[in-house]
Design a protein around this motif. Sequence first.
Motif, PDB file in Angstrom:
ATOM      1  N   VAL A  43     -14.703 -14.818  41.496  1.00 40.50           N
ATOM      2  CA  VAL A  43     -13.641 -15.225  40.568  1.00 40.50           C
ATOM      3  C   VAL A  43     -13.209 -16.636  40.942  1.00 40.50           C
ATOM      4  N   HIS A  63     -16.432 -14.990  37.172  1.00 38.66           N
ATOM      5  CA  HIS A  63     -15.328 -14.863  36.227  1.00 38.66           C
ATOM      6  C   HIS A  63     -14.399 -16.062  36.416  1.00 38.66           C
ATOM      7  N   THR A  66      -7.923 -10.589  37.329  1.00 40.92           N
ATOM      8  CA  THR A  66      -9.303 -10.152  37.097  1.00 40.92           C
ATOM      9  C   THR A  66      -9.533  -8.760  37.651  1.00 40.92           C
TER      10      THR A  66
END
Length: 231
Positions: free
Chosen positions: A166, A177, A184
């Motif tokens: 992330v 992501h 998330t």
Amino acid sequence: MKRISCKVDEISKLNDYVYRVRLSPESETVYQPGQYLQLVLSDEDKRIFSIASAPHQAHIELHIGAAQSDDYPRQAIEHLQANAIVEIELASGLAFLREDTNRPRLLIAGGTGFSYVHSMLQHMLTQTSNPATTVIWGCRNSSDMYYYEQMQDWANAHPWLEFIAVIEQQPQPLTAHQGMLLDTVCQLYPDLSQYDVYLAGRFEMAKTAKPLFSEHKVNPEHLFGDAFSFV
């Protein structure tokens, strides 16, 4: 805690500001995967860092993020650079890896909180079997994710392991992501009730995570993070 003298074997850079430190203890060390130690600068000044190595390894590894603006880790690195032998005290922490359960595991790390996850993974990779385990690692920039390729390799090699990166800012060139780590986690896992959840990162993140994860049904008895004791 036991005080141990260690030889400083290696201080190398993993990126622009994260250092990998490897120490050789001069006597036996006993700790659990996911615990932390104190680096003794003086009797009145001890700096806390997660242990990145696993108990079966002969060395002790640390990942220390030492940006110029942060005196706490930077002074620790300067102490390590100036001394061939240093003293540590270990081990502390109640958020170590629980192995008496087959519940799936979420290992969540912000920044150099990955060192905590790295310790548990180093141990898990030596085991004949592990429950399904997902590592979710969040950083501000792609360049901060200093073990991205290693994590990809481990996940590809072990069916029980999944890795989710992330990145807050643009994730390129990494596959990740984009967004905030905790947001998330909750998007991907709206129901945390069946998981053992381990978390490491800044106190501010832990302070936000505890009530947020409660909203997503985490079992408090299966939520582990030493920072929770201080927030």
